[in-house]
Design a protein around this motif. Structure first.
Motif, PDB file in Angstrom:
ATOM      1  N   TYR A  36       6.833  -5.034   2.515  1.00 60.57           N
ATOM      2  CA  TYR A  36       5.617  -3.773   2.110  1.00 60.57           C
ATOM      3  C   TYR A  36       6.045  -2.705   2.663  1.00 60.57           C
ATOM      4  O   TYR A  36       6.370  -1.909   1.108  1.00 60.57           O
ATOM      5  CB  TYR A  36       4.165  -3.893   2.895  1.00 60.57           C
ATOM      6  CG  TYR A  36       3.482  -3.146   2.643  1.00 60.57           C
ATOM      7  CD1 TYR A  36       2.162  -3.179   1.806  1.00 60.57           C
ATOM      8  CD2 TYR A  36       3.293  -1.185   2.826  1.00 60.57           C
ATOM      9  CE1 TYR A  36       1.496  -2.853   1.272  1.00 60.57           C
ATOM     10  CE2 TYR A  36       2.463  -0.775   2.659  1.00 60.57           C
ATOM     11  CZ  TYR A  36       1.090  -0.900   1.765  1.00 60.57           C
ATOM     12  OH  TYR A  36       0.669  -0.441   0.901  1.00 60.57           O
ATOM     13  N   ARG A  49      -4.131   4.337  -0.095  1.00 59.04           N
ATOM     14  CA  ARG A  49      -5.204   3.372  -0.804  1.00 59.04           C
ATOM     15  C   ARG A  49      -6.574   3.020   0.218  1.00 59.04           C
ATOM     16  O   ARG A  49      -7.852   2.766  -1.234  1.00 59.04           O
ATOM     17  CB  ARG A  49      -4.980   1.918  -0.969  1.00 59.04           C
ATOM     18  CG  ARG A  49      -2.864   2.121  -1.487  1.00 59.04           C
ATOM     19  CD  ARG A  49      -3.411   2.289  -2.678  1.00 59.04           C
ATOM     20  NE  ARG A  49      -4.272   1.360  -3.718  1.00 59.04           N
ATOM     21  CZ  ARG A  49      -5.145   1.514  -4.695  1.00 59.04           C
ATOM     22  NH1 ARG A  49      -5.475   2.095  -4.836  1.00 59.04           N
ATOM     23  NH2 ARG A  49      -5.721   0.388  -4.902  1.00 59.04           N
ATOM     24  N   HIS A  50      -6.822   3.920   0.709  1.00 61.53           N
ATOM     25  CA  HIS A  50      -7.988   3.353   1.788  1.00 61.53           C
ATOM     26  C   HIS A  50      -8.448   4.735   1.635  1.00 61.53           C
ATOM     27  O   HIS A  50      -9.885   5.137   1.936  1.00 61.53           O
ATOM     28  CB  HIS A  50      -7.936   3.205   3.072  1.00 61.53           C
ATOM     29  CG  HIS A  50      -6.924   2.371   3.463  1.00 61.53           C
ATOM     30  ND1 HIS A  50      -6.588   1.903   3.573  1.00 61.53           N
ATOM     31  CD2 HIS A  50      -7.886   0.784   3.602  1.00 61.53           C
ATOM     32  CE1 HIS A  50      -5.838   0.339   3.461  1.00 61.53           C
ATOM     33  NE2 HIS A  50      -6.688  -0.202   3.693  1.00 61.53           N
TER      34      HIS A  50
HETATM   35  C1  HEM Z   1      -6.715  -3.471  10.302  1.00 61.86           C
HETATM   36  C2  HEM Z   1      -7.480  -3.024   9.253  1.00 61.86           C
HETATM   37  C3  HEM Z   1      -6.618  -2.946   7.609  1.00 61.86           C
HETATM   38  C4  HEM Z   1      -5.259  -3.255   6.936  1.00 61.86           C
HETATM   39  C5  HEM Z   1      -4.109  -3.559   7.684  1.00 61.86           C
HETATM   40  C6  HEM Z   1      -5.868  -2.570   5.830  1.00 61.86           C
HETATM   41  C7  HEM Z   1      -4.005  -3.162   4.622  1.00 61.86           C
HETATM   42  C8  HEM Z   1      -4.424  -3.166   3.480  1.00 61.86           C
HETATM   43  C9  HEM Z   1      -3.522  -2.891   2.399  1.00 61.86           C
HETATM   44  C10 HEM Z   1      -2.032  -3.625   3.095  1.00 61.86           C
HETATM   45  C11 HEM Z   1      -4.000  -2.867   1.323  1.00 61.86           C
HETATM   46  C12 HEM Z   1      -3.046  -2.844  -0.210  1.00 61.86           C
HETATM   47  C13 HEM Z   1      -2.338  -1.201  -0.382  1.00 61.86           C
HETATM   48  C14 HEM Z   1      -1.331  -1.039  -1.442  1.00 61.86           C
HETATM   49  O1  HEM Z   1      -1.756  -0.922  -2.499  1.00 61.86           O
HETATM   50  O2  HEM Z   1      -0.473  -1.673  -1.309  1.00 61.86           O
HETATM   51  C15 HEM Z   1      -5.529  -2.315   1.461  1.00 61.86           C
HETATM   52  C16 HEM Z   1      -5.857  -1.421   0.517  1.00 61.86           C
HETATM   53  C17 HEM Z   1      -7.475  -1.697   0.847  1.00 61.86           C
HETATM   54  N1  HEM Z   1      -8.244  -1.344   1.972  1.00 61.86           N
HETATM   55 FE1  HEM Z   1      -7.199  -1.817   3.492  1.00 61.86          FE
HETATM   56  N2  HEM Z   1      -7.036  -2.869   5.390  1.00 61.86           N
HETATM   57  C18 HEM Z   1      -7.902  -2.617   6.551  1.00 61.86           C
HETATM   58  C19 HEM Z   1      -8.918  -2.276   6.239  1.00 61.86           C
HETATM   59  C20 HEM Z   1      -9.330  -1.885   5.423  1.00 61.86           C
HETATM   60  C21 HEM Z   1     -11.252  -2.154   5.242  1.00 61.86           C
HETATM   61  C22 HEM Z   1     -11.846  -2.833   6.796  1.00 61.86           C
HETATM   62  C23 HEM Z   1     -11.368  -2.000   3.928  1.00 61.86           C
HETATM   63  C24 HEM Z   1     -13.087  -1.842   3.508  1.00 61.86           C
HETATM   64  C25 HEM Z   1     -13.728  -2.802   4.321  1.00 61.86           C
HETATM   65  C26 HEM Z   1     -11.081  -2.058   3.153  1.00 61.86           C
HETATM   66  C27 HEM Z   1     -10.655  -1.524   2.095  1.00 61.86           C
HETATM   67  C28 HEM Z   1      -9.506  -1.565   1.149  1.00 61.86           C
HETATM   68  C29 HEM Z   1      -9.596  -1.305  -0.266  1.00 61.86           C
HETATM   69  C30 HEM Z   1     -10.895  -1.298  -0.854  1.00 61.86           C
HETATM   70  C31 HEM Z   1      -8.126  -1.562  -0.372  1.00 61.86           C
HETATM   71  C32 HEM Z   1      -7.809  -1.195  -1.613  1.00 61.86           C
HETATM   72  C33 HEM Z   1      -7.952  -2.681  -2.758  1.00 61.86           C
HETATM   73  C34 HEM Z   1      -6.874  -2.280  -4.104  1.00 61.86           C
HETATM   74  O3  HEM Z   1      -7.171  -2.048  -5.652  1.00 61.86           O
HETATM   75  O4  HEM Z   1      -5.601  -3.070  -3.574  1.00 61.86           O
HETATM   76  N3  HEM Z   1      -9.520  -2.328   3.703  1.00 61.86           N
HETATM   77  N4  HEM Z   1      -5.392  -2.952   2.609  1.00 61.86           N
END
Ligand code: HEM
Length: 134
Positions: A36, A49-50
């Motif tokens: 990553y 991204r969040h």
């Molecule tokens: C341990 C908790 C979490 C981890 C490790 C995590 C990890 C990640 C990663 C690695 C990405 C991709 C970023 C990229 O584009 O490189 C991402 C995107 C995203 N995450 Fe999380 N996330 C977590 C929790 C959450 C939660 C709880 C939500 C919503 C309920 C969420 C919603 C999103 C959204 C909407 C995206 C963008 C999606 C996209 O277009 O790729 N994430 N997250």
């Protein structure tokens, strides 16, 4: 997630590579290759991204539940030591995602990808000794 009533609005426009990006992230956290960081921009990009998404507690809880289902479906190690570490990380990270995605939040981005380990070797059920084997 797109079939889920609570999460569909959050993931409607997601990058098609999202599952791969999350898998790369989790692999790196748990001691795998730094894929990553090498391909997506590391911690700062993940945080960005969040930001601004306003993730709610019910959405967080549902996301965790689906991720645990995915861990079973993809055959992640099932020993309790690994699963406890995995669940601990996912609870921690997802609660931070709620905080960092809130309106006006300004999380630090210049941090390394976190690393998690588990100290105890995997436990496996032992065959019961029978009178014939003692
Ligand atoms: C341990 C908790 C979490 C981890 C490790 C995590 C990890 C990640 C990663 C690695 C990405 C991709 C970023 C990229 O584009 O490189 C991402 C995107 C995203 N995450 Fe999380 N996330 C977590 C929790 C959450 C939660 C709880 C939500 C919503 C309920 C969420 C919603 C999103 C959204 C909407 C995206 C963008 C999606 C996209 O277009 O790729 N994430 N997250």
């Amino acid at each position: 997630m797109l079939a889920d009533d609570l999460l569909e609005p959050v993931f409607r426009d997601m990058d098609p590579g999202h599952p791969r990006h999350v898998a790369d992230w989790l692999g790196e956290v748990f001691g795998g290759p730094a894929r990553y960081s090498g391909t997506r921009g590391g911690h700062a990009h993940m945080i960005s991204r969040h930001q601004g998404r306003g993730i709610t507690e019910p959405q967080r809880r549902r996301w965790v539940s689906l991720l645990m289902d995915a861990a079973d479906e993809t055959g992640l190690p099932a020993d309790p030591e690994f699963r406890a570490a995995f669940a601990g990380y996912v609870e921690w990270g997802s609660r931070l995602a709620v905080v960092f995605s809130a309106p006006g939040a300004a999380p630090a981005t210049d941090e390394p990808v976190p690393r998690r380990d588990w100290a105890v070797p995997p436990w496996a059920p032992q065959p019961k000794k029978t009178s014939a084997s003692s």
